[in-house]
Design a protein around this motif. Structure first.
Motif, mmCIF file in Angstrom:
data_model
loop_
_atom_site.group_PDB
_atom_site.id
_atom_site.type_symbol
_atom_site.label_atom_id
_atom_site.label_comp_id
_atom_site.label_asym_id
_atom_site.label_seq_id
_atom_site.Cartn_x
_atom_site.Cartn_y
_atom_site.Cartn_z
ATOM 1 N N LYS A 1 0.822 -1.216 0.000
ATOM 2 C CA LYS A 1 0.000 0.000 0.000
ATOM 3 C C LYS A 1 0.854 1.264 0.000
ATOM 4 O O LYS A 1 0.499 2.252 -0.629
ATOM 5 C CB LYS A 1 -0.947 0.001 1.207
ATOM 6 N N SER A 2 1.988 1.202 0.696
ATOM 7 C CA SER A 2 2.784 2.434 0.815
ATOM 8 C C SER A 2 3.181 2.979 -0.548
ATOM 9 O O SER A 2 3.094 4.185 -0.793
ATOM 10 C CB SER A 2 4.039 2.184 1.646
ATOM 11 N N ASP B 1 -3.447 6.476 6.263
ATOM 12 C CA ASP B 1 -3.044 5.069 6.312
ATOM 13 C C ASP B 1 -3.842 4.392 7.436
ATOM 14 O O ASP B 1 -4.256 5.050 8.378
ATOM 15 C CB ASP B 1 -1.532 4.977 6.572
ATOM 16 N N GLU B 2 -4.039 3.106 7.317
ATOM 17 C CA GLU B 2 -4.837 2.354 8.305
ATOM 18 C C GLU B 2 -6.187 3.040 8.503
ATOM 19 O O GLU B 2 -6.629 3.314 9.628
ATOM 20 C CB GLU B 2 -4.087 2.241 9.650
#
Ligand code: ADP
Ligand code: MG
Length: 636
Positions: free
Chosen positions: A45-46, A138-139
């Motif tokens: 994902k990063s 993120d998350e």
């Protein structure tokens, strides 16, 4: 000339191609779409936000819930020569201000932020001056009240969104049920977003669940049968240590890990494990975040997690290299009873919550009407001892207080030493002439740390020791002396969990707890618990299907490799036939034979049965089958 996404990927990461879906996501972001990406843990994902951010002009703000994750990514980007800073609870007002000023000057490409920092005055003041190109969450499941990891501070993200209406927004998560996905889009005010969702199925992972009398014996059995790197998840810190010691007694190379260890110890252990010098890590769920080890062969749950979201994330650390790996959950009948009783423990009665809130405030000596947006050292262990409370009850209460937006307890945070000068410049000169032996350190402090005269500043004793070429101990003792003389205020480094008050302390009886929300969350918790219980207890369902259905994916094909699928296949042949085939296979070779040779021993129409038996024998670790079709006795 500007580079395209593939060239950026190659230039900074050295990778030749994108993984499935990464490119589509990147294109959507570059085209200016708000984007929600659901990719499994380790799916990459990063890169989905880092690559487009590097192609855009301006600053990419990344909101991330854990300091540990932030630091990992910061280091990772720095190692690629990318300029990045992060702002979290470990920093002072002055440090935050400096970082933000540098960011305004355009010094950074990425700025990582803890969500609770969004609310601070300095950030709100300076935000309009930042040239933000991309806002990344993120998350992102942390924004949903109904998710398993709700963090109220995530709700503030919508506010900074309002301040940056033109900026493209990206949300990423690995585990979100359909309900949570919808909630993310609403709460982040990005309902028009393009949604990308990858399958939750992982074909190379074989899931299984064992009900046993001795969990430890089963653990040994699995570790002996499947060689290679392993993670064993336990619920308590104490147990991680005990199991590691028992494994060592059984000559299995193991060590333990949990959040109670110092960051140095944790780094050492983690590095050994990553380098395969340590085989088995017994750990709490504090282990694994941000670690990317491709060759983990088994992830064994010695204790069941409380929801499938956690289970899927943790189990998903197995087999990232795409090779065969096992996700195994071991349980004892008493574990089921304990799990069933969890809901009432996780959600203690409201009067109990109020009482513990008051105890915490008393422990911190925090008067009513104060504390808002302040951090306090909080030693849970000492607190429960002083107030004679059950630590488990306290940590659950803290979770509820966090969800209600009162206060939250952070992970261990490392605070570097801090210094501030306490006297005016003139008196300092006089002091220096009376104590010439302290002159060099004073000069070094003033020269090395800008602003140290006016503000409390983080310093690094090691750096001073290098500059002055004197031992570290000498640096510390000189700083102590300056402290005693009242020249500086010296606060040596510490590493402690922090409790952060979002609101002023309320009198306990007026502490606001929204009953409707409390009960709705409790119900949601119960629902998640029931989902993992039926995962554990079912002997029919395909486990892989069950997991992907839970996350809203409509899969019907059975995986064929989980314990239940294997059992089902096995039952299509009757037991007697099955045993006959097993015996014949076992007696047909000594150490190695090819699959073709085995098949030749039987009638062609029996071929399918033979496959089933071979698969079963492999899952029971009686044999192993290589990619080239060679069968060996035992596992690998
Ligand atoms: P996630 O956040 O989805 O859990 P990460 O972004 O941490 O996953 O990525 C996991 C690992 O995959 C990282 O080591 C990353 O370098 C690697 N990775 C990501 N994309 C690619 C790619 N296209 N090719 C090779 N490796 C990749
Ligand atoms: Mg990630």
């Amino acid at each position: 000339m500007s580079l395209n996404p593939n060239e950026i990927l190659k230039k900074y990461w050295g990778f030749d191609s994108f993984r499935p879906m990464q490119e589509e996501i990147i294109d959507a972001v570059l085209a200016g779409n708000d984007t929600l990406a659901l990719l499994p843990t380790g799916g990459g994902k990063s890169i989905c936000f880092q690559v487009p951010a590097l192609m855009m002009d301006g600053l990419c703000i990344v909101i991330s819930p854990l300091i540990a994750l932030m630091k990992d990514q910061e280091e990772h980007l720095k190692s690629k020569g990318i300029s990045v800073a992060s702002i979290h609870s470990g920093l002072t007002y002055y440090e935050v201000k400096c970082i933000l000023q540098d960011a305004i000057e355009g010094d950074y490409q990425f700025l990582y932020l803890s969500p609770e920092r969004l609310e601070t005055k300095i950030f709100k003041e300076l935000l309009p001056y930042l040239k933000v190109s991309l806002l990344v969450v993120d998350e992102a499941h942390c924004v949903s009240q109904w998710g398993y990891d709700f963090r109220p501070s995530y709700l503030r993200i919508a506010q900074i969104r309002e301040a940056l209406p033109e900026v493209t927004m990206m949300a990423l998560t690995a585990s979100a049920t359909e309900e949570v996905q919808k909630d993310i889009l609403v709460k982040l005010d990005m309902e028009q977003a393009k949604v990308f969702k990858q399958s939750f199925e992982k074909a190379n992972i074989s899931y299984s669940v064992f009900k046993v009398d001795s969990k430890f014996n089963k653990l040994i059995e699995i570790l002996e049968a499947v060689p290679g790197s392993s993670i064993v998840y336990c619920n308590s810190r104490k147990q991680t240590k005990e199991i590691a010691e028992l494994l060592q007694l059984n000559k299995i190379n193991a060590d333990f890990y949990h959040a109670g260890l110092s960051s140095e110890e944790r780094t050492v252990k983690q590095d050994l494990w990553v380098q395969n010098k340590l085989r088995v890590m017994t750990c709490t769920n504090a282990f694994g975040l941000g670690i990317d080890k491709p060759d983990v062969r088994t992830v064994i749950h010695f204790d069941a997690p409380e929801c499938l979201e956690s289970y899927y994330q943790e189990a998903g650390r197995a087999g990232r290299d795409g090779k065969k790996a096992y996700a195994v959950l071991i349980y004892h009948s008493s574990d089921i009873e304990a799990l069933e009783a969890m809901t009432n423990k996780r959600y203690p009665p409201i009067p109990t919550i109020k009482k513990i809130y008051q105890d915490i405030a008393n422990y911190l000596q925090l008067p009513v009407g104060t504390g808002e947006m302040q951090y306090f050292d909080f030693d849970l262990h000492e607190f429960v001892k002083n107030f004679q409370l059950d630590p488990y009850l306290v940590s659950n209460t803290l979770k509820i207080l966090e969800q209600e937006g009162h206060c939250n307890l952070s992970e261990n945070i490392f605070f570097p030493s801090r210094i501030q000068f306490k006297i005016d410049k003139e008196s300092l000169y006089t002091f220096e002439s009376s104590f010439p032996e302290l002159e060099s350190i004073i000069k070094t402090l003033l020269r090395t740390y800008q602003g140290i005269y006016d503000n409390s500043t983080s310093i690094f004793e090691k750096q001073i020791s290098r500059i002055l070429r004197i031992p570290l101990e000498e640096v510390r003792s000189q700083l102590e002396r300056l402290n005693q003389f009242g020249i500086i205020e010296y606060l040596p480094q510490k590493e402690k969990p922090q409790i952060y008050f979002l609101l002023n302390r309320a009198p306990a009886e007026y502490l606001h707890i929204d009953q409707d929300l409390y009960f709705k969350r409790k119900k949601q918790y119960q629902y998640r618990l029931e989902a993992i219980l039926s995962y554990i207890l079912s002997t029919e369902i395909c486990r892989s299907n069950y997991i992907s259905n839970y996350f809203g994916e409509k899969t019907i094909d059975r995986c064929g490799t989980c314990d239940n699928c294997l059992k089902k296949k096995k039952s299509s042949i009757n037991t007697k036939q099955f045993q006959t085939i097993v015996k014949k296979i076992q007696s047909s070779f000594l150490s190695e034979i090819s699959v073709t040779e085995i098949l030749n021993l039987f009638q062609p129409e029996e071929k399918e049965d033979i496959w089933i038996v071979l698969k079963f024998m492999e899952s029971e670790q009686q044999i192993s089958i290589s990619e080239k079709g060679m069968i060996k006795k035992g596992a690998h």
